[in-house]
Design a protein around this motif. Sequence first.
Motif, PDB file in Angstrom:
ATOM      1  N   GLU A 131      -4.424  -4.814   8.820  1.00  0.00           N
ATOM      2  CA  GLU A 131      -3.184  -4.085   9.081  1.00  0.00           C
ATOM      3  C   GLU A 131      -2.984  -2.937   8.084  1.00  0.00           C
ATOM      4  O   GLU A 131      -2.357  -1.922   8.399  1.00  0.00           O
ATOM      5  N   SER A 132      -3.543  -3.080   6.882  1.00  0.00           N
ATOM      6  CA  SER A 132      -3.440  -2.005   5.895  1.00  0.00           C
ATOM      7  C   SER A 132      -4.386  -0.856   6.226  1.00  0.00           C
ATOM      8  O   SER A 132      -4.068   0.311   6.011  1.00  0.00           O
ATOM      9  N   LEU A 133      -5.551  -1.190   6.780  1.00  0.00           N
ATOM     10  CA  LEU A 133      -6.452  -0.148   7.258  1.00  0.00           C
ATOM     11  C   LEU A 133      -5.804   0.658   8.372  1.00  0.00           C
ATOM     12  O   LEU A 133      -5.942   1.880   8.441  1.00  0.00           O
ATOM     13  N   GLU A 134      -5.068  -0.031   9.244  1.00  0.00           N
ATOM     14  CA  GLU A 134      -4.361   0.668  10.317  1.00  0.00           C
ATOM     15  C   GLU A 134      -3.243   1.541   9.752  1.00  0.00           C
ATOM     16  O   GLU A 134      -3.005   2.657  10.228  1.00  0.00           O
ATOM     17  N   ALA A 135      -2.572   1.057   8.691  1.00  0.00           N
ATOM     18  CA  ALA A 135      -1.527   1.863   8.043  1.00  0.00           C
ATOM     19  C   ALA A 135      -2.131   3.137   7.455  1.00  0.00           C
ATOM     20  O   ALA A 135      -1.504   4.207   7.489  1.00  0.00           O
ATOM     21  N   LEU A 136      -3.346   3.042   6.921  1.00  0.00           N
ATOM     22  CA  LEU A 136      -4.036   4.225   6.400  1.00  0.00           C
ATOM     23  C   LEU A 136      -4.264   5.251   7.512  1.00  0.00           C
ATOM     24  O   LEU A 136      -4.090   6.452   7.314  1.00  0.00           O
ATOM     25  N   ARG A 137      -4.681   4.761   8.677  1.00  0.00           N
ATOM     26  CA  ARG A 137      -4.914   5.679   9.796  1.00  0.00           C
ATOM     27  C   ARG A 137      -3.635   6.425  10.162  1.00  0.00           C
ATOM     28  O   ARG A 137      -3.649   7.636  10.422  1.00  0.00           O
ATOM     29  N   LEU A 138      -2.528   5.712  10.153  1.00  0.00           N
ATOM     30  CA  LEU A 138      -1.255   6.347  10.492  1.00  0.00           C
ATOM     31  C   LEU A 138      -0.865   7.378   9.441  1.00  0.00           C
ATOM     32  O   LEU A 138      -0.238   8.389   9.767  1.00  0.00           O
ATOM     33  N   PHE A 139      -1.239   7.121   8.177  1.00  0.00           N
ATOM     34  CA  PHE A 139      -0.979   8.110   7.125  1.00  0.00           C
ATOM     35  C   PHE A 139      -1.642   9.440   7.458  1.00  0.00           C
ATOM     36  O   PHE A 139      -1.074  10.507   7.228  1.00  0.00           O
ATOM     37  N   LEU A 153       0.826  -1.206   0.000  1.00  0.00           N
ATOM     38  CA  LEU A 153       0.000   0.000   0.000  1.00  0.00           C
ATOM     39  C   LEU A 153       0.861   1.257   0.000  1.00  0.00           C
ATOM     40  O   LEU A 153       0.587   2.213  -0.725  1.00  0.00           O
ATOM     41  N   ARG A 154       1.912   1.260   0.808  1.00  0.00           N
ATOM     42  CA  ARG A 154       2.813   2.428   0.836  1.00  0.00           C
ATOM     43  C   ARG A 154       3.460   2.652  -0.525  1.00  0.00           C
ATOM     44  O   ARG A 154       3.573   3.793  -0.991  1.00  0.00           O
ATOM     45  N   PHE A 155       3.907   1.571  -1.161  1.00  0.00           N
ATOM     46  CA  PHE A 155       4.520   1.718  -2.477  1.00  0.00           C
ATOM     47  C   PHE A 155       3.501   2.224  -3.502  1.00  0.00           C
ATOM     48  O   PHE A 155       3.838   3.045  -4.367  1.00  0.00           O
ATOM     49  N   ALA A 156       2.257   1.747  -3.414  1.00  0.00           N
ATOM     50  CA  ALA A 156       1.220   2.200  -4.341  1.00  0.00           C
ATOM     51  C   ALA A 156       0.946   3.689  -4.158  1.00  0.00           C
ATOM     52  O   ALA A 156       0.823   4.439  -5.139  1.00  0.00           O
ATOM     53  N   VAL A 157       0.857   4.137  -2.915  1.00  0.00           N
ATOM     54  CA  VAL A 157       0.630   5.562  -2.638  1.00  0.00           C
ATOM     55  C   VAL A 157       1.805   6.388  -3.141  1.00  0.00           C
ATOM     56  O   VAL A 157       1.629   7.441  -3.772  1.00  0.00           O
ATOM     57  N   LEU A 174      -2.991  14.666   4.266  1.00  0.00           N
ATOM     58  CA  LEU A 174      -3.569  13.646   3.396  1.00  0.00           C
ATOM     59  C   LEU A 174      -5.001  13.354   3.848  1.00  0.00           C
ATOM     60  O   LEU A 174      -5.257  13.112   5.025  1.00  0.00           O
ATOM     61  N   GLN A 175      -5.910  13.418   2.899  1.00  0.00           N
ATOM     62  CA  GLN A 175      -7.292  13.012   3.150  1.00  0.00           C
ATOM     63  C   GLN A 175      -7.546  11.686   2.445  1.00  0.00           C
ATOM     64  O   GLN A 175      -6.984  11.429   1.366  1.00  0.00           O
ATOM     65  N   VAL A 176      -8.389  10.855   3.026  1.00  0.00           N
ATOM     66  CA  VAL A 176      -8.642   9.516   2.493  1.00  0.00           C
ATOM     67  C   VAL A 176     -10.136   9.326   2.271  1.00  0.00           C
ATOM     68  O   VAL A 176     -10.946   9.591   3.165  1.00  0.00           O
ATOM     69  N   VAL A 177     -10.489   8.861   1.063  1.00  0.00           N
ATOM     70  CA  VAL A 177     -11.878   8.529   0.739  1.00  0.00           C
ATOM     71  C   VAL A 177     -11.955   7.020   0.515  1.00  0.00           C
ATOM     72  O   VAL A 177     -11.242   6.473  -0.325  1.00  0.00           O
ATOM     73  N   LEU A 178     -12.827   6.364   1.270  1.00  0.00           N
ATOM     74  CA  LEU A 178     -13.021   4.920   1.161  1.00  0.00           C
ATOM     75  C   LEU A 178     -14.361   4.635   0.473  1.00  0.00           C
ATOM     76  O   LEU A 178     -15.415   5.055   0.958  1.00  0.00           O
ATOM     77  N   PHE A 179     -14.325   3.939  -0.655  1.00  0.00           N
ATOM     78  CA  PHE A 179     -15.532   3.432  -1.300  1.00  0.00           C
ATOM     79  C   PHE A 179     -15.585   1.932  -1.043  1.00  0.00           C
ATOM     80  O   PHE A 179     -14.598   1.227  -1.313  1.00  0.00           O
ATOM     81  N   GLY A 180     -16.698   1.438  -0.517  1.00  0.00           N
ATOM     82  CA  GLY A 180     -16.744   0.016  -0.225  1.00  0.00           C
ATOM     83  C   GLY A 180     -18.146  -0.543  -0.158  1.00  0.00           C
ATOM     84  O   GLY A 180     -19.144   0.184  -0.159  1.00  0.00           O
TER      85      GLY A 180
END
Length: 302
Positions: free
Chosen positions: A138-146, A86-90, A157-163
């Motif tokens: 664990e990736s959701l938690e990484a997003l929170r840390l972002f 996820l970090r590499f993708a971002v 950084l703002q995050v939009v989750l579509f799900g």
Amino acid sequence: MYLYHFGLRELPFTLTPNTEFFFGLPAHQEALATLLTALKTGEGFIKVVGEVGTGKTLICRKLLNDLPNHFVTAYIPNPYMNPEELRFAVATELGVRTTGKPDQQQLTQRIQDKLLQLHQKGHSVVLILDEAQALPEESLEALRLFTNLETERRKLLQVVLFGQPELNARLSGDALRQLRQRITFSYDLRALNADEVFQYISYRLKVAGSQLPELISMPVAKAIHRGSRGIPRLVNVLTHKALILAYGQGRHQLTRNDVRLAIEDTDDATRSRLMIWSWFGVAAVSGCAVLLAWQFGLRGLL
């Protein structure tokens, strides 16, 4: 196929999200307005949830097109990734240099440096994830840390989750309560009602070039609504099949029988009680015929 027959320039009911066909139904407009308002106010996490086929990806693409120029976007359509991926993708989406195989701490620092550079230039950065229910915990938690990356005034950084609704179920657990508390705006997409289905079909036909106002009627739209449960993707599937049937018979108007046959040919469509009893009737008649044939055959042998 049926383009020339109905005077269409292009297929109006494909499953590929095409913003040219964005109608602006109340549910979709409300979701888009919620997203734009939340992003302009600098909120950290925003969530849009909807059943399969309710138009999340179309809204996502419409959002990408409609964001003001000062927004920089990072879009990840398939986020089934561990935190490192996820970090590499971002980083890739933001144009961060990843040569030399930096470790995760170095990569996070480079992402933060990039976010600061963009902030100093007056940009707001938005990370948009489609199908967010597929993200590992664990990736959701990484997003929170972002989203901990911030200045004294606003998030970097703002995050939009579509799900899908499964995202709500996952976020309800204690392990993700910190992330859940960061979601300041959310929107649940609903299905369309019968009148909206009629407007939706009419609009897409018009955009595709149709000049046949009699092609779709309200009774036919109601039949499509019942079969599709108001889910836009299923509306597209059923209307497309109904158009094929009408074209095959040389007609320029859809009928409820076209819709009935389209529903019978579509696995996820909802069949009415009348259709179900009709199917059982056919099955019963066929069964009786087989039984009678067997009995007469047996008597012949005796």
